[in-house]
Write a protein that holds these residues in place. Structure first.
Motif, PDB file in Angstrom:
ATOM      1  N   ILE A  19       0.843  -1.182   0.000  1.00 44.89           N
ATOM      2  CA  ILE A  19       0.000   0.000   0.000  1.00 44.89           C
ATOM      3  C   ILE A  19       0.879   1.233   0.000  1.00 44.89           C
ATOM      4  O   ILE A  19       1.821   1.324   0.781  1.00 44.89           O
ATOM      5  N   THR A  20       0.606   2.147  -0.904  1.00 47.10           N
ATOM      6  CA  THR A  20       1.436   3.342  -0.957  1.00 47.10           C
ATOM      7  C   THR A  20       0.879   4.421  -0.037  1.00 47.10           C
ATOM      8  O   THR A  20      -0.312   4.459   0.248  1.00 47.10           O
ATOM      9  N   VAL A  21       1.774   5.248   0.430  1.00 44.71           N
ATOM     10  CA  VAL A  21       1.373   6.350   1.302  1.00 44.71           C
ATOM     11  C   VAL A  21       1.924   7.639   0.721  1.00 44.71           C
ATOM     12  O   VAL A  21       3.109   7.725   0.409  1.00 44.71           O
ATOM     13  N   ASP A  22       1.069   8.619   0.556  1.00 46.02           N
ATOM     14  CA  ASP A  22       1.505   9.909   0.054  1.00 46.02           C
ATOM     15  C   ASP A  22       1.973  10.767   1.232  1.00 46.02           C
ATOM     16  O   ASP A  22       1.199  11.107   2.118  1.00 46.02           O
ATOM     17  N   ASP A 190       6.088   4.646   2.477  1.00 44.75           N
ATOM     18  CA  ASP A 190       5.719   3.410   1.786  1.00 44.75           C
ATOM     19  C   ASP A 190       6.341   2.207   2.508  1.00 44.75           C
ATOM     20  O   ASP A 190       5.683   1.199   2.744  1.00 44.75           O
TER      21      ASP A 190
END
Lengths: 308, 518
Positions: A19-22, A190
């Protein structure tokens, strides 16, 4: 890991979509929690709650049995002038000092946490790290704070890290396992998210930000990302995993900001020392100072409180 | 994250993207992910925040006149301006007549030659003084803004008022550099500018209009909205304090008739209007008869597009910022949400959770996230749209079950799912905390539907992939595109619309253009 003790179906799946995190928006959200205004009764109850969540920590090469005994007394009775205050959640020490802590804390309700697994670097062979854990548990530790092999993790060998955590969990037996991600070395959100998911999948009871030996240690942004991982796991499985920011949380105000973040990210269930902890040492006296001010109407000096 | 039981995404990507356009029938999203709700988060009242009201008292006169030629006039025929959170009358404000407008325009005309010829560095000094004084009085102004308009004190304190000061600072910097902004073009002032502003960001809209006008050497007659005139009048006090030459800015309060009198006045050189598209069209007719300059910043129905590779938690945060900021009273609000079908369940689930944590209530409480709806009329409009949404068959979800305050005008933040592109709530501007959620399968479909609107103000794109950002942004027909963020404002960045969202830009170098003759 050629002979993993972990059953195949439990092993880390490298193809798991991460899962990506901004970062910009995550930091913005984290900063929004610091805008909450916590006053009067909410401040008092928040500080009491925060005190009950402290893992009173000393992790220095020069730690002496005397210092640990003093810390344990502080843990049981944080402020002799206010016996209504809760005891802290745990005392956190090196394995060598667990027996000392055990003598003072047995039956007090304060738990004994011990860093193990080649703290703080984790750069040791697995068998040594496992025996480190067993030794700490046998000496009376209720909780093990392990470090992950950041080397393996960053090199992309996620499966190895997964297997290590799982074997250490196994070695913990009844003891709770806190997995330290050392987010300061992972750098990106991330990776923090991925390490969180991995640690949870491998059996962590708690995920913890930092050893306190690397800067930056705990930040609001990193803790938010970890809380989100815990929240998503809960929604999927119904299982509660704890979160422990450690290092750098020194003031009551910061502690309240973290509690706001907990309350508004994972909800009321996590407002308990069973699921949220602060790894800190100087925070305790700042909380005591604020609570004493509310009780007496006067500001105390640092020397009015025993050192932790 | 991808639902393993949902095969539709992979199928649809191989299909002809054109055939997949806006006419694709939407599959009803009834089957939730089985067993995916094992844990129910609990946002109850364990450790509830104690009330934290902003306690500073702000003086408000019992009645106000207009600010014409550097002086406040005696209050004439007045109307009440109320606090929409309590329905209390805050003050009585004068209703500008045609005579008042005449006087104001005459004062602006008289002040024009001297102001236009003033050394640019001197004009800059006035603007800097205004900016500094706003900063010094920021707390007072923020409180006034919140009382008069209903927006949370958190927003007026942290967003509106700091931006107001910032706009004056920014434009002050341009005052003596216009020849560099328009090289070899000899920029000269346009003249007397009629400026009519809305109630959603009362003082900020005043700053957007007044600051560039003054920097370029124009004089101004400003009409604030009838429900929120108090901060503009406070700004007039600041003009007095800093000795702005009389007539350079005149403020006439009143409702639609006053605005009409101002817009139709024969001696104005330019109209700048921010507000509804309906009024904007009327004003455009008026201006076209006389060939005067005009800028319009009108309504919007801005799409917020979430691709499946977006950082979902942050995208959800962007939805919140996009549509629930300032109770949705934002012209560029991201009121149409387009979510790629493979992540729609997760987005809706997280949006629902997030909405439960929003705190609605007393706008003066520092912990309030959602304040009051600006007026009774606006609440009525919003409620009408809610009903239309229900009647047309969309499903309304209102995650918060907390009761609304008894007094004042309130609307619980909500969103509609099962929305069709043809639904009224997906086409018309609601100007409230109401979101229309739709899904898409391919980027082309998202673009087609995003652009399928008479409006063209703003858009949001959420993806982890840089190339997708640029590809999508280039094809969106709108004035502002936010990428992995939403509702970000900066005085250096131009703002304005395409199509029925208006023309002309405000802010930045481009924002000076409507205020100069070349």
């Amino acid at each position: 890991m050629e002979h993993s003790p972990v059953p195949r179906h439990l092993r880390y799946n490298d193809r798991m979509k991460s899962i990506t995190v901004d970062r910009v928006m995550a930091d913005q959200r984290a900063a929004a929690f610091t805008k909450r205004s916590i006053k009067t009764s909410a401040k008092e109850s928040g500080l009491r709650l925060a005190l009950s969540m402290v893992d009173l920590t000393t992790l220095e090469g020069k730690d002496s049995p005397e210092k640990v005994r003093s810390l344990c007394r502080k843990a049981i009775l944080p402020d002799a002038n206010d016996p209504t205050l809760p005891h802290v959640a745990a005392v956190c020490v090196y394995p060598e000092l667990v027996p000392t802590a055990f003598e003072v804390l047995e039956g007090s309700g304060v738990r004994i946490a011990s860093v193990a697994t080649g703290f703080p670097s984790g750069q040791y062979p697995l068998d040594i790290r496992l025996s480190d854990v067993r030794n700490a548990v046998e000496s009376g530790a209720d909780e093990i704070d392990m470090v992950i092999s950041r080397g393996s993790f960053l090199a992309g060998d996620r499966g190895k890290v997964f297997d290590e955590i799982a074997s250490i969990k196994d070695a913990c037996g009844e003891a709770h396992l806190k997995v330290i991600l050392e987010t300061g070395e992972l750098e990106t959100y991330d990776l923090v998210r991925e390490a969180s998911d991995l640690a949870i999948a491998a059996g962590a009871d708690f995920i913890k930000t930092s050893t306190g030996k690397i800067a930056p240690a705990a930040t609001m942004g990193v803790t938010l990302v970890m809380l989100e991982a815990v929240r998503d796991h809960f929604i999927k499985t119904g299982k509660h995993i704890g979160v422990k920011p450690a290092g750098g949380i020194k003031t009551s105000k910061q502690a309240l900001h973290y509690l706001v973040m907990v309350k508004e990210t994972v909800g009321d269930d996590w407002l308990t020392p069973d699921l949220f902890r602060f790894g800190a040492s100087s925070l305790t006296n700042d909380i005591l100072m604020q609570l004493a001010r509310r009780r007496t109407g006067r500001y105390m000096a640092g020397h009015d409180f025993s050192e932790a | 994250m991808t639902d393993p039981t949902d095969q539709s995404t992979s199928k649809s990507t191989s299909a002809d993207p054109v055939a997949n356009g806006q006419s694709t029938p939407r599959r009803p999203k009834s089957k939730g992910r089985k067993g995916s709700h094992a844990g129910e988060l609990n946002f109850g009242d364990a450790w509830d925040y104690a009330p934290a009201p902003e306690s500073v008292k702000v003086e408000i006169a019992p009645s106000y006149g207009h600010f014409i030629n550097g002086k406040f006039t005696k209050p004439g025929k007045t109307f009440a301006t109320i606090n929409p959170a309590t329905e209390e009358t805050l003050s009585m404000v004068s209703e500008g007549s045609a005579r008042d407008v005449n006087k104001a325009v005459a004062a602006a005309r008289e002040a024009l030659p001297k102001w236009a010829k003033l050394k640019p560095t001197e004009r800059a000094k006035y603007l800097f003084r205004i900016a500094r004084r706003i900063q010094e009085r920021a707390r007072e102004i923020a409180i006034l803004e919140t009382k008069d308009g209903g927006k949370p004190i958190k927003e007026s304190r942290d967003v509106d008022i700091p931006l107001v000061a910032h706009h004056f600072f920014y434009n002050a910097g341009w005052a003596d550099k216009l020849e560099y902004a328009f090289p070899n073009r000899d920029p000269r002032p346009v003249g007397v500018c009629a400026q009519i502003i809305p109630w959603n960001f009362p003082l900020l809209m005043a700053a957007w209009k007044i600051a560039p006008a003054l920097a370029c050497g124009n004089t101004v007659v400003l009409k604030p909205a009838e429900t929120t005139p108090l901060t503009a009048l406070r700004l007039a006090e600041i003009f007095e304090e800093i000795d702005l030459p009389p007539g350079v800015v005149n403020i006439v309060t009143g409702a639609g008739d006053t605005g009409k009198a101002l817009a139709e006045h024969k001696d104005i050189d330019k109209i700048a209007f921010t507000g509804s598209t309906g009024v904007g069209k009327m004003l455009a007719k008026t201006a076209s008869k006389r060939g005067i300059k005009m800028t319009l910043e009108l309504g919007g129905k801005s799409p917020n597009i979430i691709f499946e590779d977006a950082s979902i938690d942050q995208a959800v945060e962007g939805i919140i910022q996009g549509i629930y900021f300032n109770q949705g009273h934002v012209c560029c609000a991201g009121s149409r949400l387009y979510v790629q079908e493979s992540v729609v369940d997760e987005v809706i689930e997280k949006l629902t959770i997030r909405l439960k944590t929003l705190r609605l209530g007393d706008p003066m409480d520092k912990n309030t996230d959602i304040g009051a709806i600006n007026s009774k009329e606006q609440l009525k409009t919003i409620n009408q749209y809610l009903k239309i949404g229900d009647d047309e068959g969309a499903s309304r979800i209102t995650p918060s079950d907390k009761p609304l305050p008894k007094k004042g005008f309130w609307c619980n933040p909500c969103f509609f799912t099962g929305v069709q592109q043809s639904h009224t709530i997906a086409r018309e501007e609601i100007f409230g905390p109401v979101l229309a959620v739709q899904t898409f399968r391919t980027p082309d479909e998202a673009l087609t539907r995003a652009n399928n609107t008479p409006y063209g103000l703003a858009a949001g794109i959420w993806t982890d992939k840089g190339s997708k950002i640029f590809n999508t942004a280039a094809k969106l027909q709108c004035g502002i595109v936010w990428c992995n963020t939403y509702n970000k404002f900066d005085p250096a960045s131009p703002f304005g619309g395409f199509k029925e969202s208006g023309f002309g830009r405000e802010g930045g170098l481009q924002g000076l253009r409507p205020y100069v003759k070349l």
